[in-house]
Motif scaffolding. Structure first.
Motif, PDB file in Angstrom:
ATOM      1  N   THR A  39      22.989   7.943  -1.651  1.00  0.00           N
ATOM      2  CA  THR A  39      24.538   8.505  -1.015  1.00  0.00           C
ATOM      3  C   THR A  39      24.155   9.785  -0.735  1.00  0.00           C
ATOM      4  N   VAL A  40      23.899  10.563  -1.786  1.00  0.00           N
ATOM      5  CA  VAL A  40      23.568  12.411  -1.678  1.00  0.00           C
ATOM      6  C   VAL A  40      22.616  12.351  -0.797  1.00  0.00           C
ATOM      7  N   GLY A  41      21.561  11.689  -0.632  1.00  0.00           N
ATOM      8  CA  GLY A  41      20.350  12.095   0.203  1.00  0.00           C
ATOM      9  C   GLY A  41      20.862  11.763   1.483  1.00  0.00           C
ATOM     10  N   ALA A  42      21.791  10.945   1.835  1.00  0.00           N
ATOM     11  CA  ALA A  42      21.937  10.324   3.207  1.00  0.00           C
ATOM     12  C   ALA A  42      22.995  11.693   3.727  1.00  0.00           C
ATOM     13  N   LEU A  43      23.709  12.205   2.571  1.00  0.00           N
ATOM     14  CA  LEU A  43      24.775  13.289   3.094  1.00  0.00           C
ATOM     15  C   LEU A  43      23.663  14.565   3.527  1.00  0.00           C
ATOM     16  N   PHE A  44      22.776  14.716   2.814  1.00  0.00           N
ATOM     17  CA  PHE A  44      21.738  15.887   3.019  1.00  0.00           C
ATOM     18  C   PHE A  44      21.356  15.609   4.343  1.00  0.00           C
ATOM     19  N   VAL A  45      20.709  14.661   4.594  1.00  0.00           N
ATOM     20  CA  VAL A  45      20.060  14.317   6.106  1.00  0.00           C
ATOM     21  C   VAL A  45      21.030  14.593   7.002  1.00  0.00           C
ATOM     22  N   LEU A  46      22.263  13.940   6.854  1.00  0.00           N
ATOM     23  CA  LEU A  46      23.443  14.070   7.821  1.00  0.00           C
ATOM     24  C   LEU A  46      23.615  15.628   7.960  1.00  0.00           C
ATOM     25  N   HIS A  47      23.784  16.381   6.910  1.00  0.00           N
ATOM     26  CA  HIS A  47      24.071  17.792   6.956  1.00  0.00           C
ATOM     27  C   HIS A  47      23.123  18.518   7.829  1.00  0.00           C
ATOM     28  N   VAL A  48      21.812  18.168   7.707  1.00  0.00           N
ATOM     29  CA  VAL A  48      20.691  18.731   8.766  1.00  0.00           C
ATOM     30  C   VAL A  48      20.984  18.180   9.962  1.00  0.00           C
ATOM     31  N   LEU A  49      21.267  17.066  10.351  1.00  0.00           N
ATOM     32  CA  LEU A  49      21.230  16.709  11.594  1.00  0.00           C
ATOM     33  C   LEU A  49      22.724  17.098  12.372  1.00  0.00           C
ATOM     34  N   VAL A  50      23.747  17.314  11.755  1.00  0.00           N
ATOM     35  CA  VAL A  50      24.978  17.897  12.588  1.00  0.00           C
ATOM     36  C   VAL A  50      25.115  19.260  12.373  1.00  0.00           C
ATOM     37  N   GLY A  51      24.130  20.136  11.560  1.00  0.00           N
ATOM     38  CA  GLY A  51      24.682  21.338  11.054  1.00  0.00           C
ATOM     39  C   GLY A  51      24.972  22.300  12.195  1.00  0.00           C
ATOM     40  N   ARG A  52      24.631  23.439  11.631  1.00  0.00           N
ATOM     41  CA  ARG A  52      25.148  24.566  12.566  1.00  0.00           C
ATOM     42  C   ARG A  52      24.084  24.992  13.613  1.00  0.00           C
ATOM     43  N   GLY A  53      24.597  25.510  14.927  1.00  0.00           N
ATOM     44  CA  GLY A  53      23.872  25.621  16.082  1.00  0.00           C
ATOM     45  C   GLY A  53      23.764  24.358  16.853  1.00  0.00           C
ATOM     46  N   THR A  54      23.759  24.351  18.238  1.00  0.00           N
ATOM     47  CA  THR A  54      23.942  23.136  18.891  1.00  0.00           C
ATOM     48  C   THR A  54      22.705  22.697  19.033  1.00  0.00           C
ATOM     49  N   LEU A  55      22.084  21.489  18.842  1.00  0.00           N
ATOM     50  CA  LEU A  55      21.060  20.954  18.842  1.00  0.00           C
ATOM     51  C   LEU A  55      21.084  19.275  18.567  1.00  0.00           C
ATOM     52  N   GLY A  56      20.594  18.935  19.691  1.00  0.00           N
ATOM     53  CA  GLY A  56      20.579  17.228  19.687  1.00  0.00           C
ATOM     54  C   GLY A  56      19.925  16.531  18.582  1.00  0.00           C
ATOM     55  N   VAL A  57      20.308  15.417  18.038  1.00  0.00           N
ATOM     56  CA  VAL A  57      19.885  14.770  16.838  1.00  0.00           C
ATOM     57  C   VAL A  57      18.340  14.502  17.144  1.00  0.00           C
ATOM     58  N   LEU A  82      17.825  23.654   7.133  1.00  0.00           N
ATOM     59  CA  LEU A  82      17.251  23.105   5.848  1.00  0.00           C
ATOM     60  C   LEU A  82      17.706  24.044   4.464  1.00  0.00           C
ATOM     61  N   PRO A  83      17.740  25.521   4.643  1.00  0.00           N
ATOM     62  CA  PRO A  83      17.939  26.083   3.418  1.00  0.00           C
ATOM     63  C   PRO A  83      19.513  26.070   3.013  1.00  0.00           C
ATOM     64  N   ARG A  84      20.249  25.813   4.164  1.00  0.00           N
ATOM     65  CA  ARG A  84      21.822  26.030   4.150  1.00  0.00           C
ATOM     66  C   ARG A  84      22.136  24.678   3.283  1.00  0.00           C
ATOM     67  N   ALA A  85      21.677  23.617   3.810  1.00  0.00           N
ATOM     68  CA  ALA A  85      21.783  22.258   2.982  1.00  0.00           C
ATOM     69  C   ALA A  85      21.321  22.189   1.649  1.00  0.00           C
ATOM     70  N   LEU A  86      20.031  22.628   1.437  1.00  0.00           N
ATOM     71  CA  LEU A  86      19.645  22.846   0.106  1.00  0.00           C
ATOM     72  C   LEU A  86      20.316  23.735  -0.737  1.00  0.00           C
ATOM     73  N   ILE A  87      20.990  24.835  -0.212  1.00  0.00           N
ATOM     74  CA  ILE A  87      21.709  25.590  -1.265  1.00  0.00           C
ATOM     75  C   ILE A  87      23.197  24.846  -1.622  1.00  0.00           C
ATOM     76  N   ALA A  88      23.502  24.271  -0.358  1.00  0.00           N
ATOM     77  CA  ALA A  88      24.854  23.583  -0.683  1.00  0.00           C
ATOM     78  C   ALA A  88      24.670  22.483  -1.715  1.00  0.00           C
ATOM     79  N   LEU A  89      23.267  21.743  -1.738  1.00  0.00           N
ATOM     80  CA  LEU A  89      23.249  20.675  -2.621  1.00  0.00           C
ATOM     81  C   LEU A  89      23.158  21.154  -3.983  1.00  0.00           C
ATOM     82  N   THR A  90      22.468  22.047  -4.057  1.00  0.00           N
ATOM     83  CA  THR A  90      21.938  22.902  -5.460  1.00  0.00           C
ATOM     84  C   THR A  90      23.169  23.413  -6.154  1.00  0.00           C
ATOM     85  N   ALA A  91      24.203  24.267  -5.439  1.00  0.00           N
ATOM     86  CA  ALA A  91      25.228  25.006  -5.809  1.00  0.00           C
ATOM     87  C   ALA A  91      26.131  23.978  -6.071  1.00  0.00           C
TER      88      ALA A  91
END
Lengths: 364, 351
Positions: A39-57, A82-91
């Motif tokens: 589940t957490v892995g899926a959230l991580f991927v989702l975070h990277v897919l829809v994260g900041r900055g406009t960019l298509g999936v 990527l770093p933002r998602a990693l930091i969110a996950l780890t923190a």
């Protein structure tokens, strides 16, 4: 390993595990943990897919596969998301573990690094350090984002967090430890420490935006540089905390039983408290005072696996990481903001009502 | 209220003083405090850049002096001082009313969520540029204050432990604080700085406009609070006794809480969430008087508040020049430890 189709995060009644909370870890436990990891892995991927900055999936996927459609896409995905998602996950994981350790050592389901003033103490120490040692204000590039205090910063944060936590614990310990009184003392100490932080930052004429980010915690502008400062401390302290689960269980049986098992109870408790502060210090020195992760994560985990620290701690780590990822995704989805809504604000809006609910239930 | 009426005995553990001698002492104390406030006012008017000596300040107040000096003293420092006096007195009255009517030594607007309830509303109005006239701010702030206070008091209705009531209030305050920060991030670059200091509690750059806005609330609210002291004394004795003495307890308490919230809301609308004065001043007054008789405590607390807030503001203005920090920060730094002492004492008391 059978990964159950229903996600175990959603407070699935923990039927099979309940009758034997202190029994040997079995197959059910690994299935549950595996599901949580997925589940957490899926959230991580989702975070990277829809994260900041406009960019298509599609572009994100292409970039991750090593075929970036443009430099901008590469920058957004590799250098920002990527770093933002990693930091969110780890923190988040660190904060979740801190909460679980503190709760089980103090035997207080309301204990949490934020509530106990530990986060505020850590932030005050970090800000003081950054203010007194100006050369530590490094900006990673000409966009001038983020502040970075080097590898020593988490140690300073740790000292601040430990002092604040010890102060709160000692102040509220007199007549036994009523959970609610620890919380009240913690909130008060926290507010004074927070005023100290504001004082330093205002005195240095930081822009107000920066102050707010320290006080509520934010992931904005966090890149590989901050990740480099976070992960060694975070991973080490999380592993240490997980390794202490057996000790926490022994303490949980009560002081007499613990002593009978050959533990020096007071010393063990003090040591475990310090172990509980460590992950928070690592997280806070990088992301600021994000609250409530250590309250909600372990609370849900306890509903699922009960009080056994050997199950509670790992699940709290996972849920904490997942929570912060969710909060950051939610913060990014809020429209009309001038800048990004700080993830700490989103977390407080999610966690505040939850905290109030827990409190009112206990007060009645 | 004539001081010769038989005083309702208050649970002080001390024998009540003969009321006439008590009244004399009270008047003397009030006169001394008033003199100190005026003296301090002259001092604070003379400090700053440019500094004046006492004679210069008196000359300016008398209508003389150079034009520039007149402007700095009469248009900048004087309104700020007057606002501090009014806001301090209002907060002190609100604190005393809350403490006595809830029989909770820790009750104060910032711990009951009342201050932050008002602050969220004001922040919302300013950040989202809601087209509301300045005059209406206190009323809307009152709405927020009442709502937050009502939540806290109704959730803790069944609990008699003062610490628990405060705990819920503090948690709600923290939550509302998060709402304020969320609002701040919605605002433009310029409003952010303004709002931040505003909500910490700040008297910087306040003018006669602000004084005029808050003055009516002070002139009505403070006398009302002073007039309610008999009811407060009865409520201190406990609900049963108060009802036995002919007080309609619930109605009286609701009215008193509304009064306190209105006083706080008016202050928040002009000076932000100034903390701790409301908690400090009444306790200081009780100490000074050696009595918990509301009829004495309230006026003395009001005077002390009127001294405390401008005093802290002078510190904020001059402590580390050239930086001017919001007065609320200093009050938190000074007031937080004081509250911890209070709390520790109430923890020591048997439940």
């Amino acid at each position: 390993m059978t990964t159950t189709s229903a996600s175990p995060r959603t407070a699935e009644p923990a039927g099979p595990f309940e009758p034997d909370p202190l029994g040997p870890p079995g197959r059910g436990r690994s299935a549950l943990l595996g599901g949580a990891v997925l589940t957490v892995g899926a959230l991580f991927v989702l975070h990277v897919l829809v994260g900041r900055g406009t960019l298509g999936v599609g572009d994100v996927l292409a970039t991750l596969a090593g075929q970036a459609p443009s430099d901008a896409a590469r920058l957004i995905v590799i250098e920002l998301r990527l770093p933002r998602a990693l930091i969110a996950l780890t923190a988040g994981a660190a904060l979740g573990l801190s909460g679980a350790v503190l709760q089980s050592v103090i035997r207080n389901p309301l204990a949490e690094p934020g509530v106990m003033g530990i986060t505020a103490g850590g932030v005050l120490a970090s800000v003081l350090y950054l203010a007194l040692v100006p050369s530590t204000f490094l900006t990673p590039d000409d966009r001038g984002v983020g502040q970075f205090g080097g590898l020593a910063l988490p140690l300073v944060t740790l000292a601040g967090g430990l002092l604040a936590g010890a102060l709160v614990y000692l102040l509220s310990r007199r007549n036994g430890t009523d959970p609610l009184r620890i919380v009240l003392t913690g909130i008060l100490v926290g507010s004074v420490l927070q005023a100290g932080t504001s004082l330093i930052l205002l005195f240095r004429r930081e822009e107000i935006g920066g102050i707010v980010l320290w006080l509520v915690g934010s992931l904005n502008g966090k890149t590989w540089l901050q990740w480099g400062a976070l992960w060694p401390w975070a991973v080490a302290s999380i592993l240490l905390g997980l390794a202490c689960a057996g000790l926490a269980n022994a303490l949980h049986l009560g002081d007499d039983v613990g002593a009978g098992l050959g533990l020096r109870v007071e010393r063990t408790r003090a040591g475990l408290l310090a172990v509980g502060v460590l992950p928070t210090a690592a997280a806070v020195s990088i992301v600021g005072a994000i609250g409530f992760v250590g309250l909600i994560g372990p609370h849900i985990a306890r509903q699922v696996v009960g009080d056994d620290a050997r199950r509670l701690f790992p699940l709290s780590v996972l849920l904490g990481g997942g929570l912060l990822l969710v909060a950051d995704i939610a913060a990014g989805a809020v429209p009309f903001t001038r800048t990004d809504l700080p993830v700490g604000a989103a977390m407080a809006l999610l966690g505040g009502p939850f905290f109030l609910y827990l409190l009112t239930r206990r007060v009645r | 209220m004539t001081p010769t009426t038989t005083a309702p005995r208050v649970q002080t553990g001390r024998p009540a003083r003969p009321s006439r001698a008590g009244a004399g002492r009270l008047l003397l104390l009030l006169a001394v405090l008033a003199a100190v406030i005026v003296g301090f006012g002259l001092f604070t008017l003379s400090r700053g850049d440019p500094a004046h000596d006492l004679a210069g300040v008196l000359e300016i107040l008398g209508g003389g002096g150079e034009r520039l000096a007149r402007i700095t003293v009469l248009q900048a420092r004087l309104p700020r001082f007057v606002l501090g006096v009014l806001a301090g007195a209002m907060l002190a009255c609100a604190g005393a009313v809350l403490q006595d009517s809830l029989r909770n030594a820790l009750a104060s607007p910032e711990l009951l969520g009342v201050t932050s309830g008002a602050a969220v509303v004001v922040a919302g109005i300013v950040v989202l540029r809601v087209p509301v006239p300045f005059v209406a701010y206190p009323w809307l702030a009152l709405l927020g204050a009442l709502l937050a206070g009502a939540v806290v008091i109704s959730t803790t209705r069944t609990s008699t432990d003062p610490v628990r009531v405060i705990l819920i209030g503090a948690a709600l305050s923290a939550l509302l604080g998060a709402c304020v920060i969320t609002l701040i991030t919605l605002g433009g670059e310029n409003t952010v700085a303004l709002i931040y200091t505003y909500l910490l509690g700040d008297l910087a750059a306040r003018t006669w406009v602000h004084v005029r806005l808050v003055a009516p609330y002070a002139l009505i609210g403070i006398p009302l609070a002073l007039a309610a002291t008999r009811a407060l004394n009865l409520l201190q004795l406990g609900d049963d006794v108060a009802a036995g003495m002919g007080l309609r307890v619930v109605r009286a308490r609701v009215l008193l809480l509304t009064l306190a919230a209105a006083l706080v809301a008016a202050v928040v609308a002009v000076a932000g969430g100034v903390p701790w004065v409301a908690l400090f001043a009444p306790h200081l007054a009780r100490r000074l008087l050696g009595s918990e008789d509301s009829r004495k405590v309230l006026p003395v607390a009001a005077m002390l508040g009127a001294l405390l807030l401008p005093g802290a503001d002078l510190l904020a203005r001059r402590a580390i020049p050239p930086v001017e920090l919001p007065v609320g920060l200093w009050l938190t730094l000074l007031g937080g430890p004081f509250l911890l002492v209070l709390l520790r004492r109430s923890l020591g008391a048997p439940r």
